[in-house]
Design a protein around this motif. Structure first.
Motif, short mmCIF file in Angstrom:
data_model
loop_
_atom_site.label_atom_id
_atom_site.label_comp_id
_atom_site.label_asym_id
_atom_site.label_seq_id
_atom_site.Cartn_x
_atom_site.Cartn_y
_atom_site.Cartn_z
N PRO A 63 0.81 -1.23 0.00
CA PRO A 63 0.00 0.00 0.00
C PRO A 63 0.84 1.27 0.00
CG PRO A 63 -0.02 -1.02 2.17
CD PRO A 63 0.69 -1.98 1.26
N HIS A 64 2.12 1.16 0.34
CA HIS A 64 2.97 2.34 0.44
C HIS A 64 3.50 2.80 -0.92
CE1 HIS A 64 2.93 1.88 4.81
NE2 HIS A 64 3.17 0.60 4.62
N CYS A 65 3.66 1.87 -1.85
CA CYS A 65 4.19 2.25 -3.17
C CYS A 65 3.23 1.89 -4.30
CB CYS A 65 5.56 1.61 -3.41
SG CYS A 65 5.59 -0.21 -3.36
N ARG A 66 2.03 1.48 -3.95
CA ARG A 66 1.05 1.10 -4.96
C ARG A 66 0.52 2.34 -5.68
NH1 ARG A 66 -4.57 -1.13 -2.86
NH2 ARG A 66 -4.63 1.06 -2.25
N ASN A 69 10.72 -3.82 0.95
CA ASN A 69 12.06 -4.24 0.54
C ASN A 69 12.17 -4.39 -0.97
OD1 ASN A 69 13.18 -4.40 3.18
ND2 ASN A 69 12.16 -6.38 3.49
N GLY A 70 11.50 -3.47 -1.68
CA GLY A 70 11.62 -3.45 -3.12
C GLY A 70 10.83 -4.51 -3.86
N ARG A 71 10.00 -5.26 -3.14
CA ARG A 71 9.28 -6.37 -3.77
C ARG A 71 7.98 -5.94 -4.42
NH1 ARG A 71 7.29 -9.35 -0.07
NH2 ARG A 71 7.93 -8.19 1.77
N GLY A 72 7.41 -4.84 -3.99
CA GLY A 72 6.13 -4.41 -4.53
C GLY A 72 4.94 -5.13 -3.92
N ALA A 73 5.18 -6.13 -3.11
CA ALA A 73 4.11 -6.89 -2.44
C ALA A 73 4.37 -6.88 -0.94
CB ALA A 73 4.05 -8.31 -2.96
N LEU A 74 3.29 -6.84 -0.18
CA LEU A 74 3.43 -6.82 1.28
C LEU A 74 2.26 -7.59 1.89
CD1 LEU A 74 5.23 -5.66 3.52
CD2 LEU A 74 3.70 -3.70 3.63
N GLY A 133 -3.82 -2.05 -10.00
CA GLY A 133 -2.75 -1.64 -9.10
C GLY A 133 -1.39 -2.10 -9.57
N GLU A 134 -0.41 -1.24 -9.42
CA GLU A 134 0.99 -1.58 -9.72
C GLU A 134 1.86 -1.02 -8.61
OE1 GLU A 134 1.63 0.19 -13.53
OE2 GLU A 134 1.00 -1.61 -14.64
N ALA A 135 2.88 -1.77 -8.22
CA ALA A 135 3.78 -1.33 -7.16
C ALA A 135 5.22 -1.58 -7.59
CB ALA A 135 3.48 -2.06 -5.86
N LYS A 136 6.03 -0.53 -7.57
CA LYS A 136 7.41 -0.64 -8.04
C LYS A 136 8.37 -1.10 -6.96
CE LYS A 136 6.86 2.86 -11.65
NZ LYS A 136 7.34 4.15 -12.20
N GLY A 137 7.92 -1.06 -5.72
CA GLY A 137 8.80 -1.45 -4.62
C GLY A 137 9.29 -0.24 -3.85
N CYS A 138 9.42 -0.43 -2.53
CA CYS A 138 9.89 0.66 -1.67
C CYS A 138 10.55 0.05 -0.44
CB CYS A 138 8.73 1.57 -1.26
SG CYS A 138 7.45 0.73 -0.27
N GLY A 139 10.92 0.91 0.50
CA GLY A 139 11.56 0.42 1.71
C GLY A 139 10.66 -0.43 2.57
#
Length: 561
Positions: free
Chosen positions: A455-458, A493-498, A484-490
């Protein structure tokens, strides 16, 4: 003069009143603390009964003591005349520095008044306690004063020895060596921080690779020198009481551990490979919130089905799906809701993944003659109300489970099928008469775990023509849809999924569905349950994808291409 807050009621009472520990766990910890002479806080950590940080929070609320922050930790040891590090470590007193004419001390137990008095006398000033977790204090001691003597001793002995008594002794010495202990602890803490479900430690020709399965996908998280593969494997096998001398056969084991005070059960498998033993660890968290049915991510309709089943006192309820889809967690969450209903609950499992204090749980042990069918037959003579069957995997287990449901018991079980309606065919294939299936089955669900976008980088966007057509076909409605698309964030850990969501389908067996089961064709049953609102898992996944919560490709990943 030593400043210590009032600690009445007792620590045991505070942990019990908070709900962090139940009565059985409190009694167990108290007995061990009394026998060993240790602080009950240390015992709770060692037995992995509760999260360290939550214990600190409860003790802080009880006593009014402040907690140690990261910035409170000294960068170098605080020297106090007449006090060596061995005494401080043994008494669990960590000098933090001076504040005016007071010595700040990190403690784990507010009742350590005598030890604080001794430290205050040696320092020549008042000792002011600050609460910290057992694991945080240990890390601070190791950083400031070096690894404990107990951890270092085996390593020193192994370096000094020139001859080995036998291979088992050599492996035990290796398992206690400092690097192996620290690496295994670090791997476990990393896995829990990342919410990993599995740890894979794989010896290769030139290195030892460590991978974690996070949200269903394997990721390499660290690599160690190849020569550390054997000590790491030995350390893990020692923890699980496995045969460390025999590295030529596959072995299974289990243990309970705590990483940073968080309790976790670990199932361990070792398999010999070309470059050493490859180790797989399945992490089974014991936090109570994981067994809260409403928080598992099911839709309102699925929760309604489960709620209706839990009100019954006879019949067979099945949770189906592939391995690793969370079936056992779902059944455990249902058992958690039943525990307070004055019921006799028995379970037969392989293995037991979570221990309930007031449920009779039996572990399959074929060497001792304890199998699913044998346990079920014995259960019927135990006057049970509810029976949990870890898995119906053969015809004998299926027939006895159905018989138990027929004779007035609520039976909850898992079964491997691709979807919920197929459970009827599967039971018939296992030798259960179709009319008995219709007479006893009260409900079926099938589930998958699907990756949730971070949800943080979506970011959300309109669907393209292909995506729009697919969602329209699955949901039988027009948009608007959002992809929805997520490029990854801290945060991820850069995965785009949480994290993962539970996508499920299910139905309660009513009279119409019961009558449809008598037909060998699946069409009448599918029509009957669809008329009552049944929707396949693909619709559940598509609904999540249509609002950008999960990627649309999860439909294919779940096996519904």
């Amino acid at each position: 003069m030593t400043s210590v807050a009032n600690t009445s009621p007792s620590i045991e009472q505070a942990l019990l009143a908070s709900g962090l520990l139940d009565e059985v766990s409190v009694r167990r910890a108290s007995q061990v603390a009394t026998t060993s002479g240790q602080s009950i806080v240390a015992v709770v950590h060692q037995l992995a009964l509760a999260d360290d940080q939550k214990v600190v929070e409860i003790l802080g609320d009880q006593t009014g003591l402040a907690s140690v922050r990261d910035e409170d930790l000294p960068s170098t040891p605080i020297a106090i005349e007449g006090m060596n590090s061995a005494f401080l470590r043994r008494r669990r007193l960590l000098p933090l520095g001076w504040q005016g004419d007071h010595l700040l001390v990190g403690i784990i137990d507010p009742n350590c008044t005598d030890d604080l008095a001794a430290l205050s006398f040696a320092a020549g000033c008042a000792a002011e306690p600050r609460l910290m977790s057992v694991s945080a204090q240990k890390r601070a001691f190791d950083t400031l004063y070096g690894a404990s003597a107990d951890a270092d001793k085996p390593a020193q002995e192994s370096e000094a020895a020139s001859l080995w008594v036998d291979d088992a002794q050599r492996m035990r010495d290796q398992s206690g060596a400092g690097p192996a202990v620290r690496i295994v602890d670090a791997i476990l803490e990393h896995a829990l921080d990342a919410s990993a479900s599995d740890i894979h430690i794989e010896p290769l020709s030139d290195r030892t690779r460590v991978r974690l399965r996070i949200d269903g996908a394997l990721q390499t998280v660290r690599e160690e020198p190849a020569h550390l593969a054997a000590p790491i494997a030995a350390r893990i096998k020692v923890l699980a009481n496995m045969d460390i001398a025999n590295r030529r056969i596959a072995q299974d084991g289990r243990t309970s551990l705590a990483a940073r005070g968080r309790p976790v059960d670990v199932r361990i498998s070792s398999v010999p490979s070309a470059y050493g033993e490859t180790i797989a660890l399945r992490l089974l968290r014991r936090e109570k919130h994981l067994l809260d049915l409403p928080t598992l991510g099911f839709s309102g309709s699925l929760l309604s089905i489960m709620g209706e089943v839990l009100e019954r006192r006879r019949g067979l309820f099945l949770v189906t799906g592939p391995t690793g889809s969370g079936k056992t967690t779902t059944l455990y969450a249902m058992i958690e809701q039943l525990r307070g209903a004055a019921l006799k609950i028995l379970s037969i499992e392989d293995p037991i993944e979570y221990y309930f204090p007031d449920v009779t749980q039996v572990q399959v042990n074929e060497d001792a003659g304890i199998t699913f069918p044998q346990a079920l037959r014995s259960f019927l003579r135990q006057d049970p109300d509810v029976i949990l069957v870890g898995e119906i995997r053969d015809s004998e287990t299926a027939r006895i489970a159905v018989q138990a449901a027929l004779t007035g018991h609520l039976v909850l079980a898992t079964l491997h099928t691709t979807d919920a309606p197929s459970a009827i065919t599967r039971l018939v294939d296992l030798g259960v008469d179709r009319y008995l299936v219709a007479a006893t089955l009260i409900g079926v669900t099938s589930q998958r775990l699907i990756r949730q976008l971070c949800p943080h980088c979506r970011a959300l966007r309109p669907p393209n023509a292909h995506e729009n057509d697919r969602l329209h076909a699955l949901l039988n409605r027009n948009g608007p849809f959002e992809i929805g698309e997520a490029k990854g964030c801290g945060h991820c850990n850069g995965r785009g999924a949480l994290g993962r969501l539970a996508a499920a389908e299910g139905f309660v067996v009513d009279d119409v569905a019961r009558e449809a089961m008598s037909d060998t064709s699946s069409r009448p049953l599918l029509e009957a349950i669809t008329a009552r609102g049944f929707e396949p898992i693909t619709v559940a996944i598509a609904n999540e994808a249509a609002v950008g919560r999960v990627p649309l490709v999860e439909i294919d990943a779940a096996g519904f291409a």
